[in-house]
Design a protein around this motif. Structure first.
Motif, short mmCIF file in Angstrom:
data_model
loop_
_atom_site.label_atom_id
_atom_site.label_comp_id
_atom_site.label_asym_id
_atom_site.label_seq_id
_atom_site.Cartn_x
_atom_site.Cartn_y
_atom_site.Cartn_z
N ARG A 75 -29.85 9.13 27.22
CA ARG A 75 -30.52 9.06 28.47
C ARG A 75 -30.71 7.73 28.90
O ARG A 75 -31.25 7.02 28.12
CB ARG A 75 -31.92 9.94 28.30
N GLY A 76 -30.64 7.50 30.14
CA GLY A 76 -31.08 6.22 30.75
C GLY A 76 -30.19 4.98 30.75
O GLY A 76 -30.23 3.79 31.08
N SER A 77 -28.98 5.25 30.08
CA SER A 77 -27.91 4.17 30.00
C SER A 77 -26.89 4.16 30.94
O SER A 77 -26.11 3.29 31.12
CB SER A 77 -27.32 4.40 28.42
N ALA A 270 -23.53 23.16 42.20
CA ALA A 270 -23.72 21.95 42.89
C ALA A 270 -24.86 21.23 42.07
O ALA A 270 -25.82 21.50 41.79
CB ALA A 270 -24.07 22.51 44.49
N THR A 271 -24.31 19.77 42.05
CA THR A 271 -25.30 18.95 41.47
C THR A 271 -25.33 17.85 42.34
O THR A 271 -24.98 16.71 42.35
CB THR A 271 -24.58 18.56 40.14
N PRO A 272 -26.25 17.94 43.34
CA PRO A 272 -26.45 17.20 44.56
C PRO A 272 -26.86 15.64 44.14
O PRO A 272 -26.55 14.76 44.73
CB PRO A 272 -27.53 17.98 45.33
N GLU A 273 -27.87 15.36 43.12
CA GLU A 273 -28.34 14.16 42.69
C GLU A 273 -27.29 13.36 42.19
O GLU A 273 -26.96 12.20 42.52
CB GLU A 273 -29.38 14.25 41.86
N ASP A 274 -26.33 14.05 41.27
CA ASP A 274 -25.22 13.20 40.60
C ASP A 274 -24.14 12.88 41.81
O ASP A 274 -23.39 12.02 41.59
CB ASP A 274 -24.66 14.34 39.50
N GLU A 275 -23.93 13.92 42.53
CA GLU A 275 -22.73 13.72 43.35
C GLU A 275 -23.03 12.68 44.44
O GLU A 275 -22.05 11.90 44.85
CB GLU A 275 -22.58 15.07 44.28
N LEU A 297 -27.33 25.36 41.24
CA LEU A 297 -27.59 23.98 41.14
C LEU A 297 -27.43 23.67 39.61
O LEU A 297 -27.73 24.47 38.82
CB LEU A 297 -29.00 23.94 41.80
N GLY A 298 -27.18 22.46 39.60
CA GLY A 298 -27.16 21.86 38.30
C GLY A 298 -27.43 20.39 38.20
O GLY A 298 -27.73 19.68 39.33
N ILE A 299 -27.70 19.90 37.03
CA ILE A 299 -28.15 18.42 36.97
C ILE A 299 -26.99 17.37 36.63
O ILE A 299 -27.05 16.38 36.74
CB ILE A 299 -29.31 17.94 36.02
N ASP A 300 -26.07 18.12 35.85
CA ASP A 300 -24.61 17.39 35.49
C ASP A 300 -25.09 16.73 34.36
O ASP A 300 -25.39 17.09 33.16
CB ASP A 300 -24.25 16.79 36.76
N CYS A 301 -25.11 15.25 34.43
CA CYS A 301 -25.12 14.38 33.13
C CYS A 301 -26.59 14.06 32.88
O CYS A 301 -27.42 13.61 33.85
CB CYS A 301 -24.68 13.06 33.74
N ILE A 304 -27.89 10.47 32.98
CA ILE A 304 -28.30 9.75 34.11
C ILE A 304 -29.53 10.55 34.91
O ILE A 304 -30.41 9.91 35.47
CB ILE A 304 -26.97 10.04 35.32
N ASN A 305 -29.53 11.92 34.79
CA ASN A 305 -30.48 12.72 35.70
C ASN A 305 -31.57 13.15 34.76
O ASN A 305 -31.36 13.43 33.59
CB ASN A 305 -29.95 13.64 36.39
#
Length: 388
Positions: A75-77, A270-275, A297-301, A304-305
């Protein structure tokens, strides 16, 4: 411990079985983890634990249709990375070096992060199965967390050489043990990895991304045939821009277990923030809904998120409105009287939409008495999900 709960005085927000948003005040009685009664005033006996929800909203647990849970340990890297950087720095380097302990820690922390953010169901695209021990550590941590997870182990190996040409020197060994592990897990009550069915077996497949040669299509077809025969409850794959969905379709790989096209009964994660942040392409959730394609929806990584789905709802809705407004300005069209999609549409994507995409709408995604909206939860042919 009590297995019955009475949620008193809350304001319920949900979609009903007729696909209509509803907001109303009521009590909810839960018995043995199942909603047994919803009424204006319910009196509970002494064995029921009462939860005062006065002044609070009660919603269905959010559904994440695409998340790499274990990456919470990072997380955060990776917050500023584009997809190209992510592939080189993480997928082709860091990911192959993570330890069993790091995977266990990341998986448990990632599940707890989801629960703390109101996400109770997750499709986990687990792509750190570097060894049987890594896979077992992910499963153990998932079971320990209490989250509802479709654990989808990825059929892949880490590269042993990246430049000047990518090589996968461990692929033969990985093929052998990963299929053995998947069959071992599938033998647990038909893929129920927890006795109560809270954790289910899924399958993640991205081999065609790294081996796009048409001569390898029979290999991809055989991999999906084996996954369906396990059976895996869902098959998931990444799609980043480009025409890969058509490639899957033309190769005969699509089915109601790979989310992609309406005519194949597929669904989109769909992972809009990551995309938007990693240059994957533009978010498509509302476009999918307009075309009648199942979508969640999903957050993916998780490296990152954040772990919540509220952010994904806001980003998806803002993007959809922005692109529509931009078109109006560019084409000098009359200003609209109202937005085409609203907050309720975004909320649906995060709840019943995600449940539909995972073929779990008979048991999750809405607040209603169990059985009213129930459907078959699994079949011999799994659902396919494509992360767009």
């Amino acid at each position: 411990m009590s297995t019955s709960y009475l949620f008193k005085g809350g304001l319920i927000a949900t979609f009903d079985s007729e696909n209509k948003p509803r907001t109303f005040k009521a009590d909810i009685l839960v018995e043995n983890d199942i909603i047994a009664r919803i009424d204006q005033e319910i009196t509970a006996d002494a064995s029921v634990q009462v939860v005062d929800c006065t002044g609070r909203w009660i919603t269905p647990g959010m559904v994440d249709t695409h998340r790499h849970i274990w990456m919470a340990v990072m997380r955060g890297s990776q917050g500023d990375w584009l997809l190209t950087e992510y592939l080189i720095k993480n997928s082709w380097h860091e990911q192959g070096d993570v330890t069993v302990s790091e995977v266990r820690t990341g998986q448990l922390a990632g599940c707890l992060d989801a629960l703390n953010s109101g996400v109770t169901t997750i499709l986990d695209h687990f792509h750190a199965a570097n060894s049987p021990e890594h896979a077992d550590a992910a499963l153990e941590a998932t079971l320990q967390s209490g989250a509802r997870v479709i654990l989808s182990m990825a059929r892949q190996s880490a590269p042993t050489k990246v430049l000047p040409q990518m090589e996968f020197g461990k692929e033969a060994d990985s093929v052998k043990w990963q299929w053995e592990k998947l069959k071992e897990w599938a033998a647990r009550d038909g893929g129920k990895l927890s006795p109560d069915g809270r954790v289910l077996l899924g399958f993640a497949y991205d081999q065609d991304m790294f081996n796009p040669d048409e001569a390898l299509i029979p290999m991809h077809q055989e991999a999906l045939r084996l996954a369906r025969s396990l059976p895996a409850s869902i098959i998931t794959s990444h799609v980043v821009s480009g025409p890969r969905i058509l490639t899957w379709r033309n190769a005969g790989l699509l089915g109601p277990d790979v989310a992609a096209m309406k005519e194949h009964g597929c669904a989109i994660a769909a992972t809009p923030e990551d995309e938007l942040g990693m240059a994957h392409g533009v978010p498509v959730p509302f476009n999918a809904l307009d075309r009648g394609v199942k979508c969640g929806l999903g957050i993916d990584c998780t490296s990152i998120n954040g772990g919540d789905i509220f952010t994904q709802m806001r980003v998806a809705l803002a993007w959809d409105r922005g692109r529509r407004h931009e078109k109006i300005v560019k084409e000098k069209l009359p200003p609209p009287k109202y937005n085409i999609h609203n907050a309720a549409d975004a909320f649906r994507l995060a709840t019943i939409g995600g449940a539909e995409a995972l073929n779990l709408s008979g048991s999750i995604g809405t607040i209603e008495v169990f059985g009213i909206h129930s459907k078959v939860l699994s079949s011999t042919r799994p659902t396919q999900m494509l992360n767009l």
